[in-house]
Design an enzyme around this catalytic site. Sequence first.
Site, PDB file in Angstrom:
ATOM      1  N   ARG A   1       1.024  -1.316   0.058  1.00 24.97           N
ATOM      2  CA  ARG A   1       0.147  -0.167  -0.103  1.00 24.97           C
ATOM      3  C   ARG A   1       0.871   1.150  -0.104  1.00 24.97           C
ATOM      4  O   ARG A   1       1.879   1.151   0.514  1.00 24.97           O
ATOM      5  CB  ARG A   1      -0.957  -0.025   1.251  1.00 24.97           C
ATOM      6  CG  ARG A   1      -1.993  -0.986   1.201  1.00 24.97           C
ATOM      7  CD  ARG A   1      -3.178  -0.650   0.085  1.00 24.97           C
ATOM      8  NE  ARG A   1      -4.204  -1.612   0.259  1.00 24.97           N
ATOM      9  CZ  ARG A   1      -4.263  -2.731  -0.693  1.00 24.97           C
ATOM     10  NH1 ARG A   1      -3.162  -3.033  -1.646  1.00 24.97           N
ATOM     11  NH2 ARG A   1      -5.127  -3.426  -0.714  1.00 24.97           N
TER      12      ARG A   1
ATOM     13  N   HIS B   1       0.161   0.642  -9.858  1.00 26.38           N
ATOM     14  CA  HIS B   1      -0.559  -0.220  -9.168  1.00 26.38           C
ATOM     15  C   HIS B   1      -1.105  -1.451 -10.049  1.00 26.38           C
ATOM     16  O   HIS B   1      -2.345  -1.671 -10.120  1.00 26.38           O
ATOM     17  CB  HIS B   1      -1.734   0.539  -8.672  1.00 26.38           C
ATOM     18  CG  HIS B   1      -2.114  -0.263  -7.120  1.00 26.38           C
ATOM     19  ND1 HIS B   1      -2.823   0.598  -6.156  1.00 26.38           N
ATOM     20  CD2 HIS B   1      -2.279  -1.260  -6.868  1.00 26.38           C
ATOM     21  CE1 HIS B   1      -3.107  -0.302  -5.239  1.00 26.38           C
ATOM     22  NE2 HIS B   1      -2.809  -1.692  -5.856  1.00 26.38           N
TER      23      HIS B   1
END
Length: 312
Positions: A227, A275
Amino acid sequence: MLLLHLSDVEETRWAEKFRAALAPYPVVQRGDEFAPGDVRYIFVWKPKADAFEGLGKLKAILSLGAGVDALLKHPKLPDAPMVRFVDDDLSQRMSDYVVAQVTMHHRLHSRFQADQAARRWSQLYPPAAAARCVGIMGMGVLGQDAARRLLALGFAVRSWSRTPRTIEGVEGFCGAEGFDAFLGGTDILVNLLPLTPETTGILNSDTFAKLRRGGLEGGPVIINVARGGHQREADIARALGDGTLGAASLDVFEVEPLPATSPLWDIPNCYITPHIAAISSETAGVAYYAAIIKDHEAGKPLINVVDRARGY
């Protein structure tokens, strides 16, 4: 039973697959007409502000991803069990990314990329994989899979987790008392931790300074595929500039999309991907959750339930 689909992916495709897998049970999505009180299961990733309004009879909250930090932050999260996504396909995709980045740095890609730009022929032979120590933070399903694949390639692997984990071939460390020792023998640091208050900002200047020096030509490396909240990007930029870090591979960021003004874009030894390290497959996700719903309706317990106190 109704399953309400609320997600930031293309909803219609998922809804169609769920309808086929769960027929004759009705499946609804945002925009359909339905009574919120009839909803028993909600499939969601990054819930909107009104995602849970009127859903007072939920049996379970089903997460599209392996991480549930976006759910846990929701101010109106219902008191219903949360199930996270655990799947071999997702693990394979994540391990593919981790292995690719680890081997790239092991083979001194930054060094030879700079040589190419300078038209410089300078032979330096990287050592065997066994001379590199990869430290993995987070020994859940994804961390364990990555560790097994790296071991198979000959790398030395160590791990750090909240509680002790015994994995064959992996040198394990745990807790705050084991963190510095873990870092001190690590050349390539891979982050696969869940995002919790304790792990927020863990990729920072203090952490980087404790990584092993002299093991990897150019300096130690970090790889973050967990994250963006785990990293302090100003610290990463500074560490890449002053040699504290030799390189970084980042797939997640504090703000996404990564702003065009971020200095990370211009750092040649910072490798940025948007991502994409791993994604939940529609086919695998529908099969996984359709089976869970059917089993739960038949009276079987839910699997892979999130511990809210731990955050994963």
